[in-house]
Design an enzyme around this catalytic site. Structure first.
Site, PDB file in Angstrom:
ATOM      1  CB  CYS A 386       7.391  -1.284  68.851  1.00  0.00           C
ATOM      2  SG  CYS A 386       8.970  -1.833  69.234  1.00  0.00           S
ATOM      3  CG  HIS A 512       8.594  -0.321  63.923  1.00  0.00           C
ATOM      4  ND1 HIS A 512       8.239   0.839  64.650  1.00  0.00           N
ATOM      5  CD2 HIS A 512       9.301  -0.931  64.808  1.00  0.00           C
ATOM      6  CE1 HIS A 512       8.727   0.765  65.912  1.00  0.00           C
ATOM      7  NE2 HIS A 512       9.504  -0.318  65.748  1.00  0.00           N
ATOM      8  CD  GLU A 514       5.985   2.307  61.963  1.00  0.00           C
ATOM      9  OE1 GLU A 514       7.029   2.459  62.545  1.00  0.00           O
ATOM     10  OE2 GLU A 514       5.190   1.455  62.065  1.00  0.00           O
TER      11      GLU A 514
END
Length: 560
Positions: A386, A512, A514
């Site tokens: 990001c 994102h 993750e």
């Protein structure tokens, strides 16, 4: 809400007492994992007593990271634990705040839905809360509900009253109340003290809630006489007094709870007939974390909110998952980008890889840009997420493409080269909450690119949380400088992933990744990133010793 809620599902409620931050989220997630391993369909929700509608506008220093679901909900970080443990994607219905409850009720009142009635906490607020519990029942055998905060907080009283009513509505045999509490060790007295737990349970009972099971957080083993005392004074069976100590890894918690047969007690209370859980794969995963076969790599996370690691909780866990996939341990150092700005990115020379995570605002950005420059020039593995991608674009534009003072319009509105800018659809947005590009969006991967090889797929879906995008007016200039745009939105309108083809590992994403990583299934980008770190460590070690290091194939790390 119907007069009689669904009793097809079973319901587990988890409350906390004495002090906050005891780990109710991990306890809820661990119980969920044990029940999933018994073949049950499980979902978990979090009730947060604060008046914010969601945590989207809250400071990461106050509340940790904002976990984003596929449907674009900005939620509490505990939902990340839930997803990682039960391996199920959750939604907006899984995180309910006081603010959302009251927002819904006031909207109904303004429409006239209450037919002239006086709107009150009971029944209107409690009925709204109960409707959210019931909403998750279809398709699930067990609904686990965690109540944030601590028993005794005025903010949580409507939630606890709703739970009291709900247990009566569906029948006590269809619910279990688990209370997480603290049994502290007082060094001066040389003993464990049960009085805080007794007082906490007494407060629950004054509300009309009798816990069925107590999970006791403690630094020391609970002797039999302490368990007996807790059971006697808190009106529970001694078998329902469960010890919970700190573990080397949170993924060990389900194993220790299973040793005490907590899941057996839960299914017995609920009258469920299930198979015994098979935790073989989970045990193997925990063993890899505790005793990695390929040693340790050093990874730096250079970010804005590193003073509170919970601000990047999913980043931390995804890195651990990448380590599991490579049978490698990780030493993660959380470094302030402002400190890097002050002392220079050359201070990162000892690290095997560096990650730059998301964030908002100008503070610390120049330290991140300088970090990207160093990693690009020195061939250090880099993963940007990001804001990390946006800093990589800014650095490349300035130092490779010669676009002086290139910047993001967010940080420098007067920049002559706004390589990062708002979309037209965002220009008129004035509200802060829930107005970014949020949730899952598809991306198409460019054939022959590194990320196409890493993912092993042509199209992916990833979760977003951002407002600014790569300015398409500069894409040709950046590409001419050698930057690869390897992931694009369908139709090519938005940049999703960039990479440097000739770099050992230089990948950055607008989304994102993750948020979708799991301990049993590391996200491909994190598996590849850690593999690149292992390769760099081994190569440097080989150079120092004059030998040849073991080579890792980053493109297939963690993939079957």
């Amino acid at each position: 809400m119907p007069d009689t809620p669904m009793a097809d599902a079973k319901y587990i409620f988890i409350t906390g007492g004495v002090v906050s931050s005891l780990g109710k989220g991990i306890a809820a997630a661990s119980i969920g994992r044990l029940l999933v391993e018994r073949g049950l369909a499980v979902t978990i929700q979090k009730f947060d007593p604060y008046i914010n509608v969601d945590p989207g506008t809250m400071s990461p220093f106050q509340h940790g990271e904002v976990f984003v679901t596929d449907d674009g909900a900005e939620t509490d970080l505990d939902l990340g634990h839930y997803e990682r443990f039960i391996n199920e994607s959750l939604s907006q219905a899984n995180n309910v705040t006081t603010g959302r409850i009251y927002q819904n009720i006031i909207s109904k009142e303004r429409r006239g839905d209450f037919l002239g009635a006086t709107v009150q906490v009971i029944p209107h607020v409690t009925d709204e809360i109960k409707s959210y519990i019931q909403m998750l029942a279809p398709g699930h055998d067990v609904v686990i509900t965690e109540v944030g905060g601590t028993v005794g907080d005025i903010e949580s009283l409507p939630f606890l009253e709703a739970i009291r009513q709900f247990r009566q509505d569906v029948g006590w045999k269809n619910t279990v109340l688990i209370h997480l509490t603290l049994v502290p060790y007082i060094a001066a007295a040389g003993e464990l003290k049960t009085k805080p737990t007794q007082h906490s349970v007494r407060e629950l009972m004054e509300i009309g809630l009798q816990p069925d099971i107590l999970v006791c957080r403690t630094e020391w083993p609970l002797p039999e006489e302490v368990r007996r005392k807790v059971a006697r004074f808190c009106n529970v069976d001694m078998r329902d007094v469960i010890e919970s100590r700190d573990m080397d890894t949170i993924y060990e918690v389900p194993l220790r709870l299973r040793e005490q047969r907590l899941d057996d007690r839960i299914v017995e209370h609920l009258g469920l007939e299930t198979s015994e859980p098979d935790l073989t794969d989970w045990e193997s995963m925990v063993e890899r974390i505790k005793h990695p076969g390929r040693g340790e790599v050093r990874v730096a996370v250079v970010g804005k909110y590193t003073a509170l690691v919970d601000s990047y909780k999913s980043i931390q866990e995804a890195l651990i998952h990448g380590g599991i996939a490579n049978d490698a341990g990780l030493r993660i150092d959380w470094l302030s980008s402002e400190a890097i700005d002050a002392k220079g990115a050359e201070s990162l020379s000892s690290y095997d890889a560096v990650l730059i995570p998301g964030g908002f605002g100008q503070r610390g950005v120049e330290g991140m840009v300088d970090t990207v420059r160093y990693l690009r020039e020195q061939g250090v593995p880099f993963l940007g997420i990001c804001l990390g991608l946006q800093c990589a674009i800014i650095e490349f534009a300035r130092n490779v493409c010669g676009l002086e003072r290139a910047d993001s319009a967010e940080f420098e509105p007067e920049t002559p080269h706004p390589v990062i800018s708002l979309l037209d659809s965002q220009l008129q947005v004035t509200m802060k909450g829930g107005t970014m590009r949020l949730g899952a969006y598809p991306a198409e991967l460019v054939a022959g690119s590194r990320v196409r090889e890493i993912y092993g797929e042509d199209e992916i879906s990833e979760r977003h949380r951002h407002r600014y995008e790569v300015n398409n007016a500069y894409r040709d200039a950046l590409a001419a400088g050698g930057l690869g745009f390897s992931g694009l939105s369908p139709g090519g309108g938005l940049v999703e992933i960039i990479e440097l083809p000739d770099h050992p590992f230089f990948v950055a994403t607008q989304f994102h990744p993750e948020l979708k990583s799991r301990p049993t299934r590391a996200h491909p980008l994190f598996a590849a990133f850690v593999a690149a770190a292992v390769e760099r460590r081994d190569a440097r070690s080989a150079m120092e010793t004059g030998g040849v290091g073991e080579r890792t194939t980053w493109a297939t790390a963690g993939r079957e």
